[in-house]
Design an enzyme around this catalytic site. Structure first.
Site, PDB file in Angstrom:
ATOM      1  CE1 TYR A   1       0.074   2.045   4.272  1.00 24.72           C
ATOM      2  CE2 TYR A   1       1.062  -0.128   4.450  1.00 24.72           C
ATOM      3  CZ  TYR A   1       0.853   1.134   4.955  1.00 24.72           C
ATOM      4  OH  TYR A   1       1.430   1.499   6.153  1.00 24.72           O
TER       5      TYR A   1
ATOM      6  CG  LEU B   1       8.446   2.494   4.802  1.00 29.65           C
ATOM      7  CD1 LEU B   1       8.198   1.309   3.883  1.00 29.65           C
ATOM      8  CD2 LEU B   1       7.123   3.140   5.189  1.00 29.65           C
TER       9      LEU B   1
ATOM     10  CE  LYS C   1       3.226   3.120   3.137  1.00 35.49           C
ATOM     11  NZ  LYS C   1       3.685   3.335   4.528  1.00 35.49           N
TER      12      LYS C   1
ATOM     13  CD  GLU D   1      10.209   1.659  10.467  1.00 39.32           C
ATOM     14  OE1 GLU D   1      10.253   2.610   9.666  1.00 39.32           O
ATOM     15  OE2 GLU D   1      10.071   0.475  10.095  1.00 39.32           O
TER      16      GLU D   1
END
Length: 286
Positions: free
Chosen positions: A33, A206, A150, A182
């Site tokens: 996505y 990411l 992702k 993260e």
């Protein structure tokens, strides 16, 4: 007026949009996505999101149902049809809906990929959290190893958000082998002695599109950037901390695991980067 969404080539009222119960995104989280922000009716950083989408698809050997130039027009059409001035466009592509559930990938020549897009209206610029800062907790990073893709495998990040809420905080920073990776839905940074420090790119995090833009703007503004691991203890001793993502832009962090960061208020580096990002993104919006 019902929101208009896009499903497999059709623009439909949201209450008429349907995906098969056999879709692998639903059964296997077998999908990717992207979320592209919209400011003043224009798409922000679309090129970066499209390039990352293509990479995610390649890494999972998944076919794209549309060309990237066509994808841009679909985004623009959804923004137009929904009269979206500020918010975002969510895009999801899955490996499609085979005739039955199976762990093996279906033949893409027989089972086309599923594509879904919809808009979300949100106040992105006027953000109370950007003015006051957020509080985060640290949690173990228990996600799978390919966080650079992702995917829609978001259960653990969602659990992390809920752990933070239960602790009276806003978000969680994940830690692996003693170092921060993260946030649950964002990249994480600290500032010490005027130096911006953030985790280097790799499979552990990411590759944020907003991250790339922020680091570019920071360097153009003669700010020093260090891409390296850091610990929670180092973060707690920092002058500032902040996060970036497509929908939060730059958001200050004022507390980590109960420890106040800096003055306990948003710092000058985070506030300046947010200002630069908003200005530059509005100029470059598509």
């Amino acid at each position: 007026m019902s929101r208009i969404v896009y499903v497999n080539g059709e623009y439909l009222p949201e209450d008429q949009a349907k995906v098969s119960v056999f879709d692998r995104g639903f059964l296997m989280a077998d999908g990717v996505y992207e979320v592209t922000s919209v400011l003043d009716g224009k798409l922000i950083d679309f090129k970066g999101h499209a390039e990352r989408l293509e990479r995610s698809l390649r890494e999972l050997d998944m076919a794209s149902p549309v060309a990237m130039d066509e994808l841009l027009e679909i985004h623009r059409e959804l923004v137009r049809r929904n009269d979206l001035a500020e918010g975002g466009v969510y895009l999801q592509i899955t490996r499609g809906a085979p005739a039955d559930r199976d762990f093996a990938f279906p033949d893409p020549a027989v089972t086309p990929s599923t594509i879904v897009l919809f808009t979300q209206k949100k106040n992105l610029v006027s953000s109370p959290a950007a003015e006051t800062g957020i509080k985060v907790i640290s949690i173990d990073d228990l996600r799978w190893g390919r966080r650079d893709i992702k995917t829609v495998q978001l259960l653990y990040p969602s659990m992390g958000k809920m752990m933070a809420k239960k602790a009276g905080c806003d978000d969680a920073w994940m830690v692996e082998d003693g170092f921060v990776t993260e946030g649950t839905s964002n990249n994480a940074y600290i500032v010490k002695g005027g130096r911006i420090i953030t985790r280097q790119l790799g499979s552990e995090i990411l590759h944020g599109i907003t991250r790339a833009a922020i680091l570019r703007f920071a360097r153009e503004a003669q700010m020093v950037v260090e891409e390296r691991p850091y610990t929670i203890a180092e973060a707690q001793a920092a002058d500032e901390a902040f996060i970036t993502s497509a929908t939060t832009f730059v958001q200050p962090v004022v507390e980590i695991d109960g420890a106040t960061i800096g003055t306990g208020k948003p710092g000058p580096v985070a506030l300046r980067l947010r200002e630069i990002y908003l200005d530059e993104s509005r100029k470059a919006g598509m």
